[in-house]
Design an enzyme around this catalytic site. Structure first.
Site: not given
Length: 334
Positions: A111, A138, A141, A234, A277, A316
């Protein structure tokens, strides 16, 4: 009996385009199976003696904790490594770090900032590497997002997802491709200055056409969300872009998801949900929102019956577990 495609064994995930449509959907199905297994109280040993390195350049709540528990639930281990913990990219090249960690660990979740760094880890480590977020994509996600939509509506088909906000960030890029691969109609509502990258859009359009759906981009959010079943947003300022906070707030204020925008879908009282997210600037208890008020979503929407953000957050863990299991476990041994 858990089932997944043999082709996923040993695979890295750089972005959703790394997998075929069938493989992506199979991962979501495996995540649902693993979630049901966990909810039944089963803690297995599918990852027994498997160890995963978690290389994090960016802070995290969901990705870090999801990865640790995903491994632990199935008898594996995960080690959290930040830049101060290792010589990554400073005293030691990414290439050399990859070759060291690949001798020690069974897989690596990265990440951080650069997509190139993630790809270099995959090239030289010799073990599966999973993209837990880069500036460009991503994918983990979006696997969770699609699982949440499927759980809520019973299917992914005949669904329209409208993303509202910064249309060229990592979440928007991956969501567009994920929807295209799942046969979900995708709409991006964003200012023209933040429209998706032309190459990223063109790639997703080819996939969408193959699966019988379309992709549309609007700078008018009221028009763009008409008929949408999922409103998704987001944060307006991604990590590393903090200097643009005031500019982004001014530019994106008309793109806030509030109840007026939810009503503009025409699906209030019907097939409609809100996703984010996380983390989200929806209340007045953060350093940013004390002065500006709610940003990308109002508290009214965030706390409403339409909001599935905490189902999405939990998912997740189940989808990351599916990645670990499908890549590291021999299905024939179950």
């Amino acid at each position: 009996m858990l089932n997944w495609m043999d082709s996923l064994k040993g695979r890295s995930l750089m972005r959703l385009a790394s997998f075929s449509d069938e493989e992506m959907l199979d991962l979501i199905d495996l995540a649902a199976q693993l979630k049901a297994r966990r909810n039944a109280g089963v803690r297995g040993d599918l990852l027994k003696r498997k160890n995963i390195a978690l290389i994090f350049e960016k802070s995290s709540t969901r990705t870090r904790n999801s990865s640790i528990i995903a491994a632990r639930d199935e008898g594996g281990g995960a080690e959290y490594l930040t830049r101060p913990d290792i010589h990554f990219g400073k005293k030691e090249s990414v290439k050399d770090t990859a070759r060291v960690l690949g001798r020690i660990y069974d897989g690596i979740l990265f990440r951080g900032f650069s997509q190139k760094t993630c790809e270099e880890l995959a090239e030289y480590s010799g073990v599966p590497v999973w993209n837990g977020l880069t500036d460009d994509y991503h994918p983990t996600q979006i696997l969770a997002d699609l699982l949440t939509i499927k759980e809520t509506f019973g299917d992914l088909k005949n669904t329209t997802v409208a993303y509202v906000g910064d249309g060229r960030n990592n979440v928007a890029n991956s969501l567009m491709m994920g929807c295209a691969k799942a046969g979900v109609r995708y709409v991006c509502c964003t200012p023209k200055e933040l429209w998706p990258d032309e190459a990223v859009l063109a790639e997703a359009e080819v996939v969408a056409k193959r699966n019988g759906v379309d992709i549309n981009v609007y700078d008018d959010p009221q028009k763009g969300v008409r008929g949408a079943n999922v409103l998704y947003t987001d944060v307006w300022v991604s990590m590393g872009e903090e200097s643009k906070t005031a500019e982004r707030i001014k530019m994106l204020k008309p793109y806030q998801i509030n109840m007026d925008l939810m009503r503009a879908t025409g699906n209030i009282g019907g097939k409609l949900m809100f996703l984010h997210c996380l983390s989200a600037f929806h209340d007045f208890n953060t350093e940013v929102t004390k002065e500006s008020g709610a940003l990308e979503v109002t508290d009214e929407v965030f706390e409403s019956q339409y909001s599935k953000v905490f189902d999405e957050s939990e998912n997740r863990m189940h989808t990351i577990k599916a990645l670990f299991v499908s890549a590291l476990c021999d299905r024939k041994s179950i």
